[in-house]
Scaffold this motif. Structure first.
Motif, mmCIF file in Angstrom:
data_model
loop_
_atom_site.group_PDB
_atom_site.id
_atom_site.type_symbol
_atom_site.label_atom_id
_atom_site.label_comp_id
_atom_site.label_asym_id
_atom_site.label_seq_id
_atom_site.Cartn_x
_atom_site.Cartn_y
_atom_site.Cartn_z
ATOM 1 N N LYS A 50 0.874 -1.161 0.072
ATOM 2 C CA LYS A 50 -0.038 0.122 0.072
ATOM 3 C C LYS A 50 0.738 1.169 0.123
ATOM 4 O O LYS A 50 0.742 2.071 -0.688
ATOM 5 C CB LYS A 50 -1.043 0.104 1.082
ATOM 6 C CG LYS A 50 -1.813 -1.116 1.231
ATOM 7 C CD LYS A 50 -2.704 -1.274 2.397
ATOM 8 C CE LYS A 50 -3.844 -2.177 2.341
ATOM 9 N NZ LYS A 50 -4.801 -2.317 3.624
ATOM 10 N N LEU A 69 -5.510 11.492 -2.200
ATOM 11 C CA LEU A 69 -5.188 10.786 -0.948
ATOM 12 C C LEU A 69 -6.071 11.541 0.179
ATOM 13 O O LEU A 69 -6.339 10.909 1.274
ATOM 14 C CB LEU A 69 -4.064 10.769 -0.616
ATOM 15 C CG LEU A 69 -3.386 9.964 -1.683
ATOM 16 C CD1 LEU A 69 -1.741 9.873 -1.795
ATOM 17 C CD2 LEU A 69 -3.569 8.187 -1.429
ATOM 18 N N LYS A 72 -9.790 10.664 0.115
ATOM 19 C CA LYS A 72 -9.724 9.332 0.338
ATOM 20 C C LYS A 72 -9.635 9.092 2.104
ATOM 21 O O LYS A 72 -10.296 8.288 2.644
ATOM 22 C CB LYS A 72 -8.880 8.459 -0.128
ATOM 23 C CG LYS A 72 -8.918 6.792 -0.188
ATOM 24 C CD LYS A 72 -7.851 6.179 -0.943
ATOM 25 C CE LYS A 72 -7.884 4.585 -0.461
ATOM 26 N NZ LYS A 72 -7.195 3.721 -1.358
ATOM 27 N N PHE A 73 -8.657 9.426 2.602
ATOM 28 C CA PHE A 73 -8.287 8.994 4.148
ATOM 29 C C PHE A 73 -8.544 10.170 4.912
ATOM 30 O O PHE A 73 -8.681 9.820 6.153
ATOM 31 C CB PHE A 73 -6.662 8.844 4.118
ATOM 32 C CG PHE A 73 -6.284 7.972 3.311
ATOM 33 C CD1 PHE A 73 -6.621 6.341 3.485
ATOM 34 C CD2 PHE A 73 -5.325 7.868 2.218
ATOM 35 C CE1 PHE A 73 -6.101 5.382 2.818
ATOM 36 C CE2 PHE A 73 -4.554 6.701 1.686
ATOM 37 C CZ PHE A 73 -5.301 5.550 1.877
ATOM 38 N N ASP A 74 -8.744 11.556 4.428
ATOM 39 C CA ASP A 74 -9.389 12.543 5.375
ATOM 40 C C ASP A 74 -10.533 13.191 5.330
ATOM 41 O O ASP A 74 -10.819 13.930 6.089
ATOM 42 C CB ASP A 74 -8.006 13.509 5.540
ATOM 43 C CG ASP A 74 -6.764 12.953 5.674
ATOM 44 O OD1 ASP A 74 -6.387 12.276 6.595
ATOM 45 O OD2 ASP A 74 -5.847 12.925 4.679
ATOM 46 N N PRO A 177 -1.864 15.756 9.642
ATOM 47 C CA PRO A 177 -3.056 15.478 8.483
ATOM 48 C C PRO A 177 -4.023 16.615 8.895
ATOM 49 O O PRO A 177 -4.075 17.199 9.633
ATOM 50 C CB PRO A 177 -3.463 14.183 9.123
ATOM 51 C CG PRO A 177 -2.489 13.400 10.160
ATOM 52 C CD PRO A 177 -1.576 14.647 10.344
ATOM 53 N N GLY A 207 -0.004 10.597 6.873
ATOM 54 C CA GLY A 207 0.238 9.266 6.859
ATOM 55 C C GLY A 207 1.436 9.383 5.898
ATOM 56 O O GLY A 207 2.407 10.070 5.968
#
Length: 457
Positions: A50, A69, A72-74, A177, A207
């Protein structure tokens, strides 16, 4: 030789804080390492592909990849991750006065410790005209990572920035983040801490992608300012951050693979169960995957600690998270025959944080070889080191404390050796150089010395 097995006969309670019984067993170092509590969940090997995909994406698509990203992640929309200077200043203006005072005290103590860490340059005269020196030179630029997931670690801003400044680093960038609740910016307390330390290059990147952005840089396109690559990346984080640091090591320097937090406590019958339990919980509240380990020769203490864990875990704010961490395979009680075996277990475990709660704790602490940081006695809890001890809380995890150090001033320094011989000093050893060059079948090495004496220039 039989291997140790889990035993619930001695320590039982409603909380699933398991017990591993080493009593009556003679265990090799390999057996100790294999049997100690460790996470059975996702490993760096699991995370590696990943992270490799993130590396390829960020290097290939730059800010476009970072925006995807972040979404997607935050869960945030992002055009450019650079935090505007006015947002950093505004975060400091709105900071709670009590929190500001605490951050300022932490900064003061960290600076006092860091400024004494820089090693002295060394000049050694080996003969007349023969001087070899070692000079400590700071790296040019560093990228500092500050987690902001389950807990916004504003204190990590201090732990990263202060030693870099003390080392003399001139260019410092910080990433944390983006937070959906704060308009896609890092947590305001993190921004305020950066402002207190004079850091104005801050990015809302989380990340593995933050580590990748610092390691390789992100080029601009004429409208977007680039993120320039750094020489060293530091800071704690989750398994993906630690894996990214491992994968970019060699492209840049790193401090250590500082992943999910862990605490081990070496205690004997003199320890206070309530204090032991409170300190185990203090680290368990970081993350459901955090490790909390008690090493003791006292089954009675172990039982009392588990009782306290049940009581205190039920009352703490992050009870569910704490109970999950304490019930995981990475946590538990290790029962040993005596203090000698307890010390051996602690050295095999190589904890990020190791507390010593025994009789004559300073002497016991002096026998520990492997730990990121050692906390001695009842009044030196890990929480002190996390905030106001003056020490650094960015420490190696997952057993890597056996061979790596916590973040400190030397993380940001390079030892450069300088050789300064005159003609007479070189001539004194020229025969030795020629002989060694011949022995290694590298005659050009010897000839490079001989030519200097064939004719005077």
């Amino acid at each position: 030789m039989s291997s140790p097995s889990d035993s619930n006969a001695t320590v039982t309670a409603s909380l699933d804080f398991r017990s591993i019984d080493f009593r009556g067993r003679r265990l090799s170092l390999a057996e100790l390492k294999s049997a100690l509590p460790r996470a059975k969940h996702q490993t760096m090997a699991d995370a590696e592909q990943k992270v490799l995909d993130i590396i390829a994406d960020v290097r290939g698509r730059g800010f476009g990849a970072l925006a995807d990203l972040a979404a997607k992640f935050d869960g945030v929309e992002q055009s450019h991750p650079r935090v505007p200077a006015e947002e950093i200043a505004n975060a400091l203006r709105q900071l709670d006065p009590g929190v500001r005072a605490a951050l300022e005290e932490s900064i003061t103590r960290a600076k006092q410790f860091a400024e004494r860490q820089k090693p002295a340059n060394v000049d050694v005269q080996l003969a007349d005209g023969a001087v070899v020196s070692q000079n400590w030179i700071p790296v040019g630029r560093v990228g500092l990572y500050v987690p902001g997931g389950l807990a916004p670690l504003a204190s990590s801003v201090i732990m990263n920035v202060v030693p870099a400044v003390a080392a003399g680093v001139e260019s410092i960038a910080l990433a944390s983040p983006p937070q959906k609740d704060f308009g896609g910016l890092p947590h305001p307390t993190i921004l305020a801490a950066a402002a207190l330390l004079g850091i104005d290059e801050v990015y809302a990147i989380g990340g593995a992608q933050a580590i990748v952005s610092f390691a390789y840089g992100v080029p601009g396109d004429g409208t977007e300012l680039p993120i320039e690559p750094v020489d060293v990346v530091t800071g704690p984080g989750n398994i993906f951050v630690a894996t990214a640091k491992r994968l970019v090591k060699g492209v840049v320097g790193i401090d250590s693979e500082a992943g999910t937090t862990e605490i081990a406590i070496l205690a004997d019958a003199t320890a206070k169960p309530a204090l032991v339990a409170a300190d185990l919980i203090s680290q368990a509240e970081h993350d459901p995957k955090a490790a909390s380990v008690l090493v003791t020769e006292s089954a009675e203490l172990a039982g009392a600690v588990v009782d306290e864990l049940n009581r205190q875990a039920a009352a703490t704010k992050h009870s569910a998270r704490v109970r999950e961490a304490l019930s995981g395979p990475q946590s538990g009680v290790v029962l040993v025959d005596d203090l000698e075996q307890g010390i051996a277990v602690c050295n095999a475990y190589a904890a990020e944080h190791l507390e010593i709660m025994t009789a004559n704790a300073p002497a016991v602490a002096g026998r520990i070889r492997n730990a990121g940081a050692i906390f001695v006695g009842d009044y030196s809890p890990v929480s002190l080191g996390d905030y106001c001890a003056g020490s650094n809380h960015v420490l190696p995890t997952s057993g890597t404390a056996a061979f790596s150090s916590g973040l400190n001033v030397t993380t940001f320094l390079r030892a450069v050796q300088v050789i300064n011989y005159d003609r007479a000093a070189l001539e004194q050893v020229s025969g030795h150089i020629v002989n060694l060059a011949g022995a290694e079948d590298l005659p050009g090495h010897g000839e490079a010395v001989q030519i200097r004496f064939a004719e005077r220039s």
